[in-house]
Design an enzyme around this catalytic site. Structure first.
Site, PDB file in Angstrom:
ATOM      1  N   HIS A   1      13.756  -8.852   0.704  1.00  0.00           N
ATOM      2  CA  HIS A   1      12.521  -8.269   0.164  1.00  0.00           C
ATOM      3  C   HIS A   1      12.257  -6.893   0.773  1.00  0.00           C
ATOM      4  O   HIS A   1      11.645  -6.791   1.835  1.00  0.00           O
ATOM      5  CB  HIS A   1      11.364  -9.230   0.468  1.00  0.00           C
ATOM      6  CG  HIS A   1      10.072  -8.852  -0.163  1.00  0.00           C
ATOM      7  ND1 HIS A   1       9.009  -9.723  -0.237  1.00  0.00           N
ATOM      8  CD2 HIS A   1       9.648  -7.712  -0.753  1.00  0.00           C
ATOM      9  CE1 HIS A   1       7.995  -9.139  -0.836  1.00  0.00           C
ATOM     10  NE2 HIS A   1       8.359  -7.898  -1.148  1.00  0.00           N
TER      11      HIS A   1
ATOM     12  N   HIS B   1      11.284  -2.570  -0.274  1.00  0.00           N
ATOM     13  CA  HIS B   1      10.895  -1.542  -1.258  1.00  0.00           C
ATOM     14  C   HIS B   1      11.437  -0.212  -0.730  1.00  0.00           C
ATOM     15  O   HIS B   1      10.781   0.430   0.082  1.00  0.00           O
ATOM     16  CB  HIS B   1       9.374  -1.461  -1.375  1.00  0.00           C
ATOM     17  CG  HIS B   1       8.708  -2.737  -1.798  1.00  0.00           C
ATOM     18  ND1 HIS B   1       8.349  -2.989  -3.098  1.00  0.00           N
ATOM     19  CD2 HIS B   1       8.332  -3.842  -1.094  1.00  0.00           C
ATOM     20  CE1 HIS B   1       7.775  -4.192  -3.181  1.00  0.00           C
ATOM     21  NE2 HIS B   1       7.760  -4.730  -1.960  1.00  0.00           N
TER      22      HIS B   1
ATOM     23  N   ASN C   1       9.458  -1.978  -8.188  1.00  0.00           N
ATOM     24  CA  ASN C   1       8.240  -1.188  -8.455  1.00  0.00           C
ATOM     25  C   ASN C   1       8.453   0.282  -8.097  1.00  0.00           C
ATOM     26  O   ASN C   1       7.818   0.832  -7.219  1.00  0.00           O
ATOM     27  CB  ASN C   1       7.012  -1.774  -7.731  1.00  0.00           C
ATOM     28  CG  ASN C   1       7.204  -1.943  -6.241  1.00  0.00           C
ATOM     29  OD1 ASN C   1       8.318  -2.042  -5.740  1.00  0.00           O
ATOM     30  ND2 ASN C   1       6.110  -1.955  -5.504  1.00  0.00           N
TER      31      ASN C   1
ATOM     32  N   HIS D   1       5.318 -12.502  -6.786  1.00  0.00           N
ATOM     33  CA  HIS D   1       4.174 -12.056  -5.988  1.00  0.00           C
ATOM     34  C   HIS D   1       2.983 -12.848  -6.525  1.00  0.00           C
ATOM     35  O   HIS D   1       2.437 -12.529  -7.582  1.00  0.00           O
ATOM     36  CB  HIS D   1       3.954 -10.546  -6.167  1.00  0.00           C
ATOM     37  CG  HIS D   1       2.814 -10.019  -5.358  1.00  0.00           C
ATOM     38  ND1 HIS D   1       2.959  -9.002  -4.445  1.00  0.00           N
ATOM     39  CD2 HIS D   1       1.512 -10.381  -5.302  1.00  0.00           C
ATOM     40  CE1 HIS D   1       1.788  -8.755  -3.866  1.00  0.00           C
ATOM     41  NE2 HIS D   1       0.891  -9.583  -4.375  1.00  0.00           N
TER      42      HIS D   1
ATOM     43  N   HIS E   1       6.256 -13.638   0.255  1.00  0.00           N
ATOM     44  CA  HIS E   1       5.159 -13.504   1.234  1.00  0.00           C
ATOM     45  C   HIS E   1       4.043 -14.549   1.117  1.00  0.00           C
ATOM     46  O   HIS E   1       2.899 -14.214   0.848  1.00  0.00           O
ATOM     47  CB  HIS E   1       4.572 -12.103   1.242  1.00  0.00           C
ATOM     48  CG  HIS E   1       4.436 -11.429  -0.109  1.00  0.00           C
ATOM     49  ND1 HIS E   1       3.889 -12.037  -1.218  1.00  0.00           N
ATOM     50  CD2 HIS E   1       4.787 -10.189  -0.514  1.00  0.00           C
ATOM     51  CE1 HIS E   1       3.903 -11.201  -2.223  1.00  0.00           C
ATOM     52  NE2 HIS E   1       4.450 -10.079  -1.835  1.00  0.00           N
TER      53      HIS E   1
ATOM     54  N   ASP F   1       9.478  -7.400   3.627  1.00  0.00           N
ATOM     55  CA  ASP F   1       8.565  -6.701   2.714  1.00  0.00           C
ATOM     56  C   ASP F   1       8.341  -5.265   3.196  1.00  0.00           C
ATOM     57  O   ASP F   1       7.214  -4.769   3.228  1.00  0.00           O
ATOM     58  CB  ASP F   1       7.229  -7.448   2.567  1.00  0.00           C
ATOM     59  CG  ASP F   1       6.457  -6.975   1.342  1.00  0.00           C
ATOM     60  OD1 ASP F   1       6.958  -6.100   0.604  1.00  0.00           O
ATOM     61  OD2 ASP F   1       5.340  -7.481   1.125  1.00  0.00           O
TER      62      ASP F   1
ATOM     63  N   HIS G   1       4.662   3.687   3.290  1.00  0.00           N
ATOM     64  CA  HIS G   1       3.812   4.740   2.720  1.00  0.00           C
ATOM     65  C   HIS G   1       3.596   5.746   3.846  1.00  0.00           C
ATOM     66  O   HIS G   1       3.552   5.349   5.020  1.00  0.00           O
ATOM     67  CB  HIS G   1       2.457   4.186   2.285  1.00  0.00           C
ATOM     68  CG  HIS G   1       2.539   3.162   1.189  1.00  0.00           C
ATOM     69  ND1 HIS G   1       2.756   3.506  -0.127  1.00  0.00           N
ATOM     70  CD2 HIS G   1       2.456   1.816   1.217  1.00  0.00           C
ATOM     71  CE1 HIS G   1       2.784   2.398  -0.873  1.00  0.00           C
ATOM     72  NE2 HIS G   1       2.624   1.357  -0.076  1.00  0.00           N
TER      73      HIS G   1
ATOM     74  N   GLY H   1       0.733  -1.718   1.985  1.00  0.00           N
ATOM     75  CA  GLY H   1       2.134  -1.870   2.406  1.00  0.00           C
ATOM     76  C   GLY H   1       2.370  -1.259   3.764  1.00  0.00           C
ATOM     77  O   GLY H   1       1.687  -0.312   4.159  1.00  0.00           O
TER      78      GLY H   1
HETATM   79  O1  DOR Z   1       1.663  -4.404   0.402  1.00  0.00           O
HETATM   80  C1  DOR Z   1       2.445  -4.301  -0.530  1.00  0.00           C
HETATM   81  N1  DOR Z   1       3.159  -3.179  -0.730  1.00  0.00           N
HETATM   82  N2  DOR Z   1       2.575  -5.310  -1.394  1.00  0.00           N
HETATM   83  C2  DOR Z   1       3.253  -5.186  -2.551  1.00  0.00           C
HETATM   84  O2  DOR Z   1       3.254  -6.109  -3.325  1.00  0.00           O
HETATM   85  C3  DOR Z   1       3.942  -3.936  -2.880  1.00  0.00           C
HETATM   86  C4  DOR Z   1       4.218  -3.146  -1.675  1.00  0.00           C
HETATM   87  C5  DOR Z   1       4.592  -1.718  -1.993  1.00  0.00           C
HETATM   88  O3  DOR Z   1       5.513  -1.535  -2.793  1.00  0.00           O
HETATM   89  O4  DOR Z   1       3.989  -0.802  -1.445  1.00  0.00           O
HETATM   90 ZN    ZN Z   2       6.911  -6.573  -1.543  1.00  0.00          ZN
END
Ligand code: DOR
Ligand code: ZN
Length: 403
Positions: free
Chosen positions: A42, A44, A76, A167, A221, A294, A298, A313
């Site tokens: 998991h 991103h 995403n 999710h 999660h 996860d 950012h 995130g």
């Molecule tokens: O906290 C999160 N950030 N939860 C998510 O489902 C997406 C992720 C993100 O891509 O920033």
């Molecule tokens: Zn995620």
């Protein structure tokens, strides 16, 4: 050929271990413990569309520093990865980025479920690890809110034998909570708006769907004791439901908003200590199958905005293994459990080919979490003193030393 001498295995026995390689090395691993490299189901990694947060050059370095050699990347992105052409474009970009940094990170992709693109799933089926469903809105616009579309996704997944990763947060409930909470909102309101019940309702719905369309579902999660109860019962009925916990839900709670503010805003949100404790119990009794980071970076500039404007995130791929090894040193986990949660169960559930990558870890090394390799350069765990760190990672026969 790589020969690793004098390492200990997870039972504490001295072993010599060989790995096929174009390179010839003899590694003296005295004082180090040999573990299978981690599979992170998991992440991103933000390509395409948000390369200012992360790209696969920085992400691959972060992964190696965390002892991770295989990742499952989420869809995403911008554009969202919901079609054959988007998937092919994404793969090309990533291929080039990994090549330029010379780290052959193993990777698999989720395809996002999107109402207007469900017909794309079939053409992608051999190129993906599964279908990602967002039942609650999060970063990016992917969302499946109506039951009919959700049911459609289950039918397609069953037909093509594709796992669904969910999710699980109920969007309607989140919106309802949001309307009820008045006044200027603070970061900790996030945990009220995306309340426990929203997660439980969504997991409940998923279990009913699995009963109707038996197909593998991986609940991402899991964060509440209520979800765990539902999943535990579903497992007793031998439904093909699997559960993931993240390091942030295992090591942080709502009390941490005071310390971290916007950095602690994530979806699903941080929960109370009874939920965190239930996750640890879930690990012990097998309700939790896997740990996924996860990793959702950012920038600090994006995060440092008032509640409502700051994205959800946090990064996590580099700190996952040290946190788990520290938990081992605190007698909260065995090494066998770590290997099962970060490698064996993931391999099983997703039918991965055998992976011979390894991590050599110094279980006695005490070190503070320092500079991050992730492009965003921060972590909630910065400065935390942890005991147990990866020192050497071997990926596809390539040796990486971690200073
Ligand atoms: O906290 C999160 N950030 N939860 C998510 O489902 C997406 C992720 C993100 O891509 O920033
Ligand atoms: Zn995620």
């Amino acid at each position: 050929m790589i020969e690793i001498k004098n390492a200990k295995n997870i039972e504490g026995k001295k072993v010599t271990h060989f790995i096929e390689s174009k390179e010839n090395h003899i590694i003296d691993a005295s004082g180090l413990t040999l573990l299978p490299a981690l599979i992170d189901p998991h992440v991103h990694f933000r390509v395409p569309g948000h390369e200012h947060k992360e790209n696969w050059e920085t992400a691959a370095k972060a992964a190696i520093y965390g002892g991770v050699t295989t990742v499952f990347d989420m869809p995403n992105n911008t554009p969202p990865c919901v079609s054959f052409s988007a998937l092919q474009d994404k793969k090309k970009k990533i291929f080039n980025q990994l090549k330029s940094v010379n780290i052959p990170l193993r990777h698999f992709f989720y395809l996002g479920a999107d109402k207007a693109h469900l017909h794309e799933i079939e053409s992608c089926k051999d190129d993906i690890i599964g279908i990602k469903v967002f039942m609650g809105s999060s970063t990016g616009g992917l969302l499946i809110q109506d039951n009919k579309t959700l049911e459609e996704v289950f039918k397609i997944a069953q037909k093509h034998n594709l796992p669904i990763a969910v999710h699980a947060e109920d969007e309607e409930m989140i919106q309802g909570n949001r309307r009820q909470i008045k006044g200027p909102l603070s970061y900790s309101d996030h945990s009220l708006i995306r309340g426990e019940k929203a997660a439980e309702k969504a997991v409940h719905k998923i279990v009913s769907l699995v009963e109707k369309y038996p197909t593998k579902v991986y609940i991402l999660h899991v964060s509440t004791h209520g979800e765990l109860e539902i999943i535990r019962k579903a497992k007793q009925k031998h439904l093909p439901i699997y559960a993931e916990a993240t390091p942030h839900h295992l090591f942080l709670t709502v009390d941490d908003y005071k310390k971290y503010g916007a950095k602690a805003v994530i979806n699903p949100p941080l929960r109370k200590s009874i939920d965190r404790d239930a996750l640890w119990e879930g690990i012990k009794d097998g309700t939790i199958d896997c740990i996924g980071s996860d990793h959702a970076p950012h920038t600090l500039e994006e995060k440092n905005k008032p509640y409502g404007a700051c994205p959800s995130g946090m990064p996590g791929i580099e700190t996952m293994l040290p946190l788990l090894l520290d938990a081992y040193n605190n007698n909260r986990l065995t090494l066998q459990e770590i290997v099962s949660l970060t490698h064996l169960r993931i391999q099983d559930i997703f039918n991965l080919p055998l992976i011979d990558d390894v991590v050599l870890a110094d279980l006695n090394l005490e070190k503070r979490v320092g500079h991050m390799k992730t492009k965003v350069g921060w972590s909630c765990f910065e400065n935390k003193l942890l005991k147990g760190w990866p020192k050497i990672v071997i990926l596809k026969g390539k040796v990486f030393n971690i200073e």
